[in-house]
Design a protein around this motif. Structure first.
Motif: not given
Lengths: 175, 175
Positions: A26, A108-110, B19, B22-23, B25-27, B29, B32
């Motif tokens: 972030r 981040e699921n990359d 969230l 799975s994604s 802290s960037r995901g 939001t 979301a």
DNA sequence: GTCTATACTTCGATAGAC
DNA sequence: GTCTATCGAAGTATAGAC
């Protein structure tokens, strides 16, 4: 490329990694990366056309560093196990930074980051298995290394952890 | 609060945690989170006036869940060590989700999250030490648990890891 | 207690000057 | 190779209707 210091491209990857480690993904915005590398955002985007390319560049460098690390592990004077444990504690090396940064991206699921890490771990495991001749033990040592790593990167590290691990492993005639 | 299902406040924390896991802290939001909880953004911000309060709410719930987990560990039929290892593998429980989510926040350099995790780990360690009567061994087991956790949350888990750990620990007469 | 509408900020990315 | 200026999208947060 400036005559003094590293090429801009490398400084950008350095800054990206540092920000990922210290503030998570972030905090690792293009603005922040450019500022930390003392370049404008436009300057950054000349070298990497997108944030994705910046990740790509970081992973590429990690693979090179990783191959060198595995080679060092294979030929370590005190053996692969000792080398592995020693380097599982964050020493602040460039390679450590790259590893932690990549783990952040992987979370981040990359899939690219996950797969780069998976490849490295496979190589480490192969070394551990060969040097211990014991799959279960190799897997356990790898988990301990992962634990050391995780603690370091979450600010939860106990400073006597490594010596305690050595004590236990010596009971198993590993060290 | 709807008659069916959980109160909105809890559904929001649930969604936030999911969230984060799975994604990252960037995901996670506010948009979301609200969408995942089937609430509008305004609805979310009625319950939590800011994203920070949402984190606060999550940590509060984690402390309650954590105290319950430590109690279960203390009285586990197969012993604290076995319980600890078993629950270090992500079983998909609410507590696991909360734990992983909190680790994500801690990595963004949030001292509240780090300290909540540190408190929990201290309690776990105390139990491990008491049940093994051996500080070095307790520390090592905790590291193995951390490793299992880290692997799970980075998509690197080996499915035979836990059985290998059991095999090694039985050689040490722990299990 | 939940919604829509909107203000303000930051992010990633493009264009074009130097 | 690096900079400034700018755009559109997405982020957090506020205001006020229902």
């Amino acid at each position: 490329m400036p005559v003094d210091g590293r090429p801009t491209r490398d400084r950008l990857i350095d800054a990206f990694e540092s920000l990922l480690v210290s503030s998570g993904s972030r905090g690792a915005t293009l603005d922040a990366v450019a500022a930390a590398a003392d370049v404008s955002k436009g300057g950054l985007l000349y070298h990497f056309h997108s944030k994705d390319e910046l990740v790509e560049g970081m992973l590429e460098r990690l693979r090179v560093q990783g191959a060198a690390d595995v080679e060092k592990m294979r030929t370590a004077p005190n053996g692969a196990v000792d080398f592995y444990l020693e380097t599982s504690v964050d020493s602040g090396s460039d390679f450590d930074r790259a590893l932690i940064a990549t783990a952040r991206i992987a979370q981040e699921n990359d899939p690219r980051a996950s797969s780069a890490l998976a490849d490295l771990r496979e190589a480490w495991f192969a070394e551990l298995r060969e040097h211990t001749g014991d799959e279960a033990l190799a897997r356990t040592i790898q988990l301990i290394g992962d634990g050391l790593y995780f603690d370091d990167t979450t600010g939860l590290a106990a400073d006597d952890a490594l010596s305690h691990v050595r004590a236990v492993l010596s009971r198993l005639d590993v060290l």
